[in-house]
Design a protein around this motif. Structure first.
Motif, PDB file in Angstrom:
ATOM      1  N   ARG A 109       0.860  -1.172   0.000  1.00 33.48           N
ATOM      2  CA  ARG A 109       0.000   0.000   0.000  1.00 33.48           C
ATOM      3  C   ARG A 109       0.904   1.232   0.000  1.00 33.48           C
ATOM      4  N   LYS A 110       0.620   2.247  -0.836  1.00 27.85           N
ATOM      5  CA  LYS A 110      -0.538   2.272  -1.688  1.00 27.85           C
ATOM      6  C   LYS A 110      -0.103   2.334  -3.134  1.00 27.85           C
ATOM      7  N   ILE A 111      -0.890   1.654  -3.980  1.00 32.18           N
ATOM      8  CA  ILE A 111      -0.621   1.597  -5.404  1.00 32.18           C
ATOM      9  C   ILE A 111      -1.304   2.795  -6.069  1.00 32.18           C
ATOM     10  N   SER A 112      -0.556   3.538  -6.832  1.00 31.44           N
ATOM     11  CA  SER A 112      -1.108   4.733  -7.474  1.00 31.44           C
ATOM     12  C   SER A 112      -2.245   4.362  -8.436  1.00 31.44           C
ATOM     13  N   PRO A 113      -3.323   5.145  -8.467  1.00 31.44           N
ATOM     14  CA  PRO A 113      -4.403   4.887  -9.433  1.00 31.44           C
ATOM     15  C   PRO A 113      -3.915   4.948 -10.877  1.00 31.44           C
ATOM     16  N   GLU A 114      -2.831   5.696 -11.130  1.00 35.86           N
ATOM     17  CA  GLU A 114      -2.306   5.812 -12.497  1.00 35.86           C
ATOM     18  C   GLU A 114      -1.404   4.648 -12.891  1.00 35.86           C
ATOM     19  N   ALA A 115      -1.059   3.778 -11.932  1.00 35.87           N
ATOM     20  CA  ALA A 115      -0.114   2.682 -12.223  1.00 35.87           C
ATOM     21  C   ALA A 115      -0.857   1.498 -12.847  1.00 35.87           C
ATOM     22  N   THR A 116      -1.395   1.704 -14.027  1.00 31.37           N
ATOM     23  CA  THR A 116      -2.236   0.670 -14.654  1.00 31.37           C
ATOM     24  C   THR A 116      -1.444  -0.587 -15.005  1.00 31.37           C
ATOM     25  N   ASN A 117      -0.220  -0.415 -15.470  1.00 29.36           N
ATOM     26  CA  ASN A 117       0.586  -1.584 -15.822  1.00 29.36           C
ATOM     27  C   ASN A 117       0.973  -2.372 -14.572  1.00 29.36           C
ATOM     28  N   LEU A 118       1.312  -1.654 -13.504  1.00 26.75           N
ATOM     29  CA  LEU A 118       1.643  -2.330 -12.243  1.00 26.75           C
ATOM     30  C   LEU A 118       0.440  -3.100 -11.717  1.00 26.75           C
ATOM     31  N   LYS A 119      -0.738  -2.502 -11.772  1.00 31.84           N
ATOM     32  CA  LYS A 119      -1.941  -3.182 -11.298  1.00 31.84           C
ATOM     33  C   LYS A 119      -2.216  -4.446 -12.119  1.00 31.84           C
ATOM     34  N   ARG A 120      -2.031  -4.340 -13.416  1.00 31.70           N
ATOM     35  CA  ARG A 120      -2.274  -5.514 -14.260  1.00 31.70           C
ATOM     36  C   ARG A 120      -1.315  -6.648 -13.919  1.00 31.70           C
TER      37      ARG A 120
END
Length: 525
Positions: free
Chosen positions: A270-281
């Motif tokens: 925590r916390k994962i940035s909302p803009e980190a789309t590649n990281l979330k994927r």
């Protein structure tokens, strides 16, 4: 085998919550969601509709309006915990998450970790004796009643606090409780949470106390778990990797942090940035994977401290031109005269300069006034010189077109000696040992501000032995450091011995060393 029921507290981004719930329940784990009542009803309706066909998702029976630092966060957690205990009788562990958390290990790895250690994972440090709380209120969180929110009702919050403080309206901590503090991101076993809920039903006085403490999510579960569970079954750490800045704000992670996160000894981050789309994927795919191996280095917080520390002292990711290399040069010789009496070393290097023609500079790391050429700004202060010490020396070699140089250092600069000694260049040291009379030490104390003209004699008598011991300690530290190519020149020593030391130090004939050693009044104060 462990089965996790995630306790998710969230208040925004319904699509991310839906995705998070689907990812974490796809491998057989469960989730109980509390969605803040302050958030739009339409968002909550969208979450419920999207997850209605998922038997591994349930919702808190009541949605509460939550505020940072308030009891409402604990109450919402209890609502979700009760829902999870009822809905998932086979769940063995209950893991607190926020909408900004994501797994940084596979479910397979997480379950194996929990199976291997029958314990509760919750930071639980003594509230008064630990330094977990770095700034702001500490005792005041507990002994005063906090009825208003500091962030949304700042005036009322501090007015209420000040009134209680002036009137002495303090209260006692429940006598049988040892208050603990720690992160709200815990992972607790089923029987522990069942014991917590039973305690809450039996002790309304404790609930009343915590309802008006400030930031109870950092003390409520931490205190009750330590009260109810044997210490041998508590691991006082969170399984969620998080970093706080010096200002108490959580640090966000972005797309380029994937490898760093996987190498930390934690299950979530925590916390994962909302803009980190590649990281979330990538992290989303990771949780359902099988056979993944993780190399734990656990350097995340140290790296953060290092990088922010560089910024704090003015070091940049893109180096200035003088920072592009970090060695003096393999074929260069740096000769360092180390002496506590600066006037003695200055006489010595002046004579060395005259007899050998070597470039010989004085205390450039100890005196602001040291004479240096314009090197693009690196020479302007002792702070810059010390910070970029190797670059400074390399530039001086290049500026003067030489591969051999003599400089002076105070005996207190052992760190500089160590740094130069580890360089690829050849480093030689001449340790000049002087006699120190009481009169000299008193003058030294006055020069550095430890004593003045009006300092009482009794204070001087106490001070001088301490200063003398410090001087001897610095000399001993240099001798004990194990440096190569160390030569020693002593006041009062046989001239031939001092000449030999100078000859070896400077790589000059013995006759030249003898001429330098015979410098008139070299050791006179």
């Amino acid at each position: 085998m462990a089965k996790i029921a995630f306790i998710l507290l969230c208040h925004k981004d319904p699509e991310a919550i839906i995705a998070q719930a689907r990812r974490l329940t796809a491998v057989g784990d469960c989730m109980a969601i509390h969605f803040d009542a302050r958030a739009p009803k339409a968002d909550f309706a969208r979450i419920r509709a999207a997850l209605a066909d998922n038997p591994n998702v349930t919702f808190a029976r009541r949605r509460l309006r939550c505020g940072w630092g308030e009891w409402s966060l604990v109450a919402a957690t209890l609502q979700a915990v009760e829902a999870a205990l009822d809905a998932f009788p086979r769940a063995t562990h209950f893991y607190m998450l926020s909408g900004d958390c994501m797994a940084i290990k596979s479910a397979e790895y997480a379950h194996a970790c929990l199976d291997a250690d029958d314990a509760d994972h919750i930071e639980s440090f003594d509230y008064f004796e630990s330094d977990w709380i770095k700034t702001g209120f500490k005792e005041e969180r507990l002994i005063y009643r906090h009825l208003f929110n500091e962030r949304t009702q700042k005036g009322l919050f501090y007015a209420s606090f000040e009134m209680q403080r002036r009137l002495g309206l303090t209260r006692a901590v429940p006598a049988d409780l040892r208050v603990m503090v720690g992160s709200q991101w815990w992972c607790l076993r089923r029987r522990t949470l069942e014991a917590v809920l039973a305690f809450c039903r039996a002790r309304p006085d404790v609930l009343r106390f915590f309802r008006t403490t400030w930031i109870p999510d950092e003390t409520f579960f931490q205190t009750l778990v330590r009260h109810l569970v044997p210490g041998t079954e508590i691991r006082s750490r969170t399984l969620t990797f998080l970093i706080f800045s010096d200002y108490g704000m959580p640090v966000s992670f972005y797309d380029d942090h994937y490898d760093l996160l996987l190498s930390q000894d934690y299950l979530f981050a925590r916390k994962i940035s909302p803009e980190a789309t590649n990281l979330k994927r990538r992290l989303g795919d990771l949780y359902a994977s099988r056979g993944a191996e993780f190399r734990i280095s656990n350097e995340g917080r140290r790296l953060y401290d290092f990088i922010t520390g560089r910024g704090r002292v003015g070091r940049r990711f893109a180096p200035r031109f003088w920072e592009t290399e970090s060695t003096l040069g393999r074929d260069r010789e740096l000769m360092i005269v180390v002496c506590k009496k600066w006037h003695v070393a200055k006489r010595l290097v002046a004579r060395i300069r005259d007899e050998t023609g070597l470039l010989a500079m004085e205390y450039l790391f100890d005196e602001d006034s040291a004479e240096l050429p314009d090197l693009g700004g690196i020479q302007t202060s002792m702070e810059k010189r010390s910070r970029h010490r190797r670059a400074l020396m390399r530039m001086l070699f290049e500026y003067h077109g030489t591969d051999r140089m003599v400089i002076c250092l105070d005996t207190g600069n052992v760190d500089l000696l160590r740094d130069f000694h580890t360089d690829r260049s050849v480093t030689r040291i001449l340790q000049v040992e002087c006699a120190f009379s009481d009169a000299y030490l008193l003058g030294h104390a006055r020069r550095v501000g430890l004593a003045g003209a009006q300092t009482p004699q009794e204070t001087v008598d106490t001070l001088l032995p301490t200063i003398r011991a410090d001087v001897h300690h610095e000399a001993d530290t240099i001798r004990d450091a194990g440096f190569e190519h160390v030569h020693v020149m002593r006041e009062g020593a046989d001239p031939a011995r001092n000449a030999a030391a100078l000859s070896g130090f400077l790589s000059v004939p013995h006759e030249t060393g003898r001429e330098i050693a015979a410098t008139e009044n070299l050791f006179v104060d």
